[in-house]
Design a protein around this motif. Structure first.
Motif, PDB file in Angstrom:
ATOM      1  N   LEU A  20      10.548  45.374 -39.106  1.00 59.89           N
ATOM      2  CA  LEU A  20       9.640  46.038 -40.038  1.00 59.89           C
ATOM      3  C   LEU A  20       9.822  45.420 -41.415  1.00 59.89           C
ATOM      4  O   LEU A  20      10.914  45.448 -41.980  1.00 59.89           O
ATOM      5  CB  LEU A  20       9.935  47.538 -40.116  1.00 59.89           C
ATOM      6  CG  LEU A  20       9.026  48.311 -41.091  1.00 59.89           C
ATOM      7  CD1 LEU A  20       7.648  48.544 -40.481  1.00 59.89           C
ATOM      8  CD2 LEU A  20       9.655  49.631 -41.513  1.00 59.89           C
ATOM      9  N   ALA A  33       8.038  55.399 -43.323  1.00 63.12           N
ATOM     10  CA  ALA A  33       7.747  54.211 -42.498  1.00 63.12           C
ATOM     11  C   ALA A  33       8.989  53.768 -41.724  1.00 63.12           C
ATOM     12  O   ALA A  33       8.907  53.441 -40.533  1.00 63.12           O
ATOM     13  CB  ALA A  33       7.235  53.066 -43.374  1.00 63.12           C
ATOM     14  N   ALA A  37       9.528  53.770 -37.775  1.00 59.49           N
ATOM     15  CA  ALA A  37       9.849  52.508 -37.100  1.00 59.49           C
ATOM     16  C   ALA A  37      11.065  52.671 -36.184  1.00 59.49           C
ATOM     17  O   ALA A  37      11.056  52.226 -35.032  1.00 59.49           O
ATOM     18  CB  ALA A  37      10.103  51.411 -38.135  1.00 59.49           C
ATOM     19  N   SER A 265       4.043  47.718 -42.496  1.00 61.06           N
ATOM     20  CA  SER A 265       3.052  48.789 -42.448  1.00 61.06           C
ATOM     21  C   SER A 265       3.728  50.087 -42.849  1.00 61.06           C
ATOM     22  O   SER A 265       4.941  50.233 -42.685  1.00 61.06           O
ATOM     23  CB  SER A 265       2.444  48.936 -41.047  1.00 61.06           C
ATOM     24  OG  SER A 265       1.459  49.962 -41.071  1.00 61.06           O
ATOM     25  N   LYS A 268       1.917  55.094 -39.306  1.00 56.48           N
ATOM     26  CA  LYS A 268       2.679  55.275 -38.066  1.00 56.48           C
ATOM     27  C   LYS A 268       2.005  54.617 -36.869  1.00 56.48           C
ATOM     28  O   LYS A 268       2.657  53.955 -36.055  1.00 56.48           O
ATOM     29  CB  LYS A 268       2.894  56.769 -37.803  1.00 56.48           C
ATOM     30  CG  LYS A 268       3.779  57.038 -36.596  1.00 56.48           C
ATOM     31  CD  LYS A 268       4.143  58.489 -36.443  1.00 56.48           C
ATOM     32  CE  LYS A 268       5.121  58.677 -35.282  1.00 56.48           C
ATOM     33  NZ  LYS A 268       5.552  60.064 -35.142  1.00 56.48           N
ATOM     34  N   ILE A 271       2.547  50.909 -37.096  1.00 56.99           N
ATOM     35  CA  ILE A 271       3.960  50.581 -36.863  1.00 56.99           C
ATOM     36  C   ILE A 271       4.228  50.566 -35.351  1.00 56.99           C
ATOM     37  O   ILE A 271       4.866  49.652 -34.817  1.00 56.99           O
ATOM     38  CB  ILE A 271       4.866  51.601 -37.594  1.00 56.99           C
ATOM     39  CG1 ILE A 271       4.782  51.368 -39.119  1.00 56.99           C
ATOM     40  CG2 ILE A 271       6.310  51.518 -37.111  1.00 56.99           C
ATOM     41  CD1 ILE A 271       5.418  52.463 -39.959  1.00 56.99           C
TER      42      ILE A 271
END
Length: 318
Positions: A20, A33, A37, A265, A268, A271
């Motif tokens: 990520l 985020a 992730a 990103s 959700k 991701i």
């Protein structure tokens, strides 16, 4: 939850093949985020002091460890030394600041963010009088790297690497160092597939990490008529063929050409979508189609450092 495959670095440590990214992720959004992730199966989080959000990333890591979702050993956390801290005596204190912000005892990977040093200080973009070009520092990245070797020996960073280095800069580093960088993190996507630089890196045992793998469509300086990778008709056609999204096709392409993408990103669903690329494989003819997109379409040029003797994109083909 997706189980993400890993590859081995030249020093034996494992590196998850997707991560990520957190560049441009707002402090208020990035904690959620990172939580999302980790819940989706990401174990590799790419951070940097320059992004000014490591405290919020650290909050999510702390929560997920406390909840028992992951242990510290399950996670692979990267940070980067910004260009204003490249003087050797600043390397360890700056790394320790990232550790404090992230709430960690060690980094899995620490990178030299750019080969070109800027004027030392906490002003991350020390502009000159024209407000366009940054004020340069004459610190040589070879001296920065010697300090990196020391923090690696101390265990503060289990692996060390570079970012945005070109072939000539890597060759110079390899000739003047005792530790080979484990990775070179570079901009890499179908408009800039970096095949020559990747081949060179692999010949030296250096992994390539791909930032802006979807072409960074949300970059602040994008123009309205710039092409958008995920809207390319050929990508859309391939996505339809595999019943996948355009982003999944692009990320799968990058994994298949042997680089490690770190899509950013804070949404959700995206991701989740971005990590869900290990249940299909692109046929050779589809990889060949995407190969034809390459047009040296670089979007991150570090224009503020143009004219710096170590700027990586001015005088070299790759």
């Amino acid at each position: 939850m997706v189980r993400v495959p890993t590859i081995k670095f030249n020093n034996g440590f494992s590196f998850p093949v997707i991560g990520l990214g957190t560049w441009k992720s707002q402090p208020g959004q990035v904690t959620q985020a990172v939580r999302d992730a980790i819940d989706c199966g990401y174990r590799h989080i790419d951070c940097a002091h320059y992004y000014q959000n490591e405290g919020e990333v650290g909050q999510a890591i702390k929560e997920k460890i406390a909840e028992g979702v992951v242990k510290r050993d399950d996670l692979f956390i990267t940070s980067k030394l910004w260009a204003t801290y490249m003087r050797p005596d600043l390397v360890e204190p700056t790394l320790r600041l990232s550790l404090k912000n992230l709430g960690l005892d060690y980094l899995d990977l620490y990178l030299v963010h750019w080969p070109c040093a800027l004027k030392e200080g906490d002003n991350l973009m020390p502009f000159g009088p024209d407000g366009v070009r940054a004020i340069f520092s004459d610190v040589d990245y070879l001296d920065t790297w010697k300090a990196f070797e020391q923090v690696n020996k101390k265990g503060l960073a289990k692996s060390i690497g570079v970012s945005n280095f070109n072939k000539r800069q890597l060759e110079r580093l390899l000739q003047n160092s005792t530790i080979v960088p484990v990775t070179n993190q570079i901009e890499c996507h179908p408009y800039l597939n970096q095949k020559k630089l990747t081949a060179f890196c692999k010949s030296k045992g250096i992994t390539v990490t791909a930032y802006s793998p979807l072409g960074s469509p949300d970059r602040p300086w994008a123009k309205p008529d710039d092409p958008v990778l995920t809207q390319d008709p050929k990508v859309l056609a391939i996505a339809k063929k595999y019943n996948k999204t355009p982003a999944q096709v692009i990320l799968r392409y990058l994994v298949q050409i042997g680089v490690v993408p770190i899509p950013k990103s804070v949404t959700k669903s995206r991701i989740q979508e971005n990590v869900n690329i290990f249940d299909f494989e692109l046929a050779a003819e589809d990889v060949a189609v995407i190969d034809t997109f390459d047009c040296n379409g670089r979007v991150c040029e570090f224009v503020e450092a143009i004219g710096h003797k170590h700027h990586p994109f001015e005088n070299d083909e790759y």
